[in-house]
Design an enzyme around this catalytic site. Structure first.
Site, short mmCIF file in Angstrom:
data_model
loop_
_atom_site.label_atom_id
_atom_site.label_comp_id
_atom_site.label_asym_id
_atom_site.label_seq_id
_atom_site.Cartn_x
_atom_site.Cartn_y
_atom_site.Cartn_z
N SER A 1 1.73 4.04 -3.24
CA SER A 1 1.61 5.51 -3.15
C SER A 1 2.89 6.19 -3.61
O SER A 1 2.85 7.24 -4.27
CB SER A 1 1.25 5.92 -1.72
OG SER A 1 2.33 5.75 -0.83
N LYS A 2 4.03 5.61 -3.27
CA LYS A 2 5.30 6.23 -3.66
C LYS A 2 5.61 6.03 -5.15
O LYS A 2 6.22 6.89 -5.79
CB LYS A 2 6.44 5.68 -2.79
CG LYS A 2 6.38 6.17 -1.35
CD LYS A 2 6.51 7.68 -1.26
CE LYS A 2 6.55 8.20 0.15
NZ LYS A 2 6.74 9.66 0.23
N LEU B 1 0.84 -1.20 0.00
CA LEU B 1 0.00 0.00 0.00
C LEU B 1 0.87 1.25 0.00
O LEU B 1 0.69 2.17 -0.81
CB LEU B 1 -0.93 -0.01 1.21
CG LEU B 1 -1.89 1.18 1.35
CD1 LEU B 1 -2.78 1.30 0.13
CD2 LEU B 1 -2.74 1.02 2.60
N TYR B 2 1.85 1.29 0.90
CA TYR B 2 2.77 2.43 0.95
C TYR B 2 3.57 2.52 -0.34
O TYR B 2 3.73 3.59 -0.93
CB TYR B 2 3.71 2.27 2.15
CG TYR B 2 4.71 3.38 2.30
CD1 TYR B 2 4.37 4.57 2.93
CD2 TYR B 2 6.01 3.25 1.80
CE1 TYR B 2 5.30 5.60 3.07
CE2 TYR B 2 6.93 4.27 1.93
CZ TYR B 2 6.58 5.44 2.57
OH TYR B 2 7.48 6.45 2.69
N GLY B 3 4.07 1.37 -0.83
CA GLY B 3 4.87 1.35 -2.05
C GLY B 3 4.10 1.84 -3.26
O GLY B 3 4.64 2.53 -4.12
#
Length: 262
Positions: free
Chosen positions: A155-156, A151-153
């Site tokens: 977004s980045k 999820l974080y990846g």
């Protein structure tokens, strides 16, 4: 003397960059969604009391970002450098185990917050005739996929595409857009969960071994970033702390260099 705005700058890399800009003689607007974080941080920069202000700002709210721009211009006259640094992490879980509120928080902060910040900065910098917008990359920006962080990846990765696209749209203008790639840093993003508990990665021996080889303190990365930001003249610039060459050297030196960052 440059006028600098940094979102998410009451702790971690954002705060360390603020310190470096102040040391370089710049005026700095610090911001964050929690005023108590600024109260803890301000003692570290009191010697520059005439050259910084703090404006509360949750980047999930467009009007708060607009207020951040307006208050900064009211104080400094213009904004030369705008850094979208604020970010949101989430528990290290498989997607199906991730609470839905973190899905909204990560997307709203890491994607929509950067888009809002970039839009507001770009439209005003075009009016004033100059300026630079910098967005902070992270895990996932280079397409690396690590389970329980997707999820974080995601977004980045979106942030990287967006920033390169923004640079293309600004190519014939006096406003520049670029990316900052800090690598692996010892901040609360690593050591703590979003709820403030000790992160599970601190108990992962494999992760700790790699982090102690490749990781760095935020103040070291800030010292690398700031002079390069101030001297940048390129559109679509990409300032990278942990290059492939640097990573290779760190791995080669690991047997001779004991590090216990984590």
């Amino acid at each position: 003397m440059k006028n600098v705005v940094i979102t998410g700058s009451t702790r971690g890399l954002g705060l360390e960059m603020a310190k470096e800009f102040l040391r370089a003689g710049c005026n700095v607007t610090l911001s964050g969604s929690k005023p108590e974080s600024f109260e803890r941080a301000k003692d570290q920069i009191t010697e520059y009391k005439d050259r910084f202000i703090y404006i509360p700002c949750n980047v999930r709210n467009r009007e708060e970002i607009r207020n951040l721009w307006n208050k900064s211009v009211e104080k400094w006259g213009n904004v030369d450098i705008w850094i979208n640094n604020a970010g949101q992490n989430c528990p290290r879980e498989y997607l199906w185990d991730t609470p839905e509120e973190y899905m909204d928080a990560v997307v709203d902060t890491n994607i929509k917050g950067v888009i809002y910040g970039s839009k507001i900065a770009a439209e005003n910098m075009l009016k004033q005739g100059h300026g630079q917008i910098w967005n902070m990359e992270g895990l996932g920006s280079n397409d690396m996929i690590i389970e329980q962080t997707i999820l974080y990846g995601t977004s980045k990765r979106a942030l990287t595409y967006f920033t390169r696209g923004l640079a293309k749209e600004l190519k014939d203008s006096p406003v520049k857009a670029g990316r900052l790639s800090p690598g692996m840093m010892l901040t609360e993003f690593i050591t703590k969960s979003p709820t403030g508990e000790v992160s599970s990665v601190t108990r992962d021996d494999k992760f700790k071994k790699i982090f102690n080889i490749l990781g760095e303190k935020p103040e070291t990365v800030a010292k690398f970033f700031v002079p390069r930001i101030l001297n940048n003249t390129k559109q679509d610039a990409h300032i990278v702390w942990l290059t492939n060459m640097k990573s290779a050297v760190k791995f080669m030196m690991a047997p001779f260099r004991k590090r216990d960052l984590l």
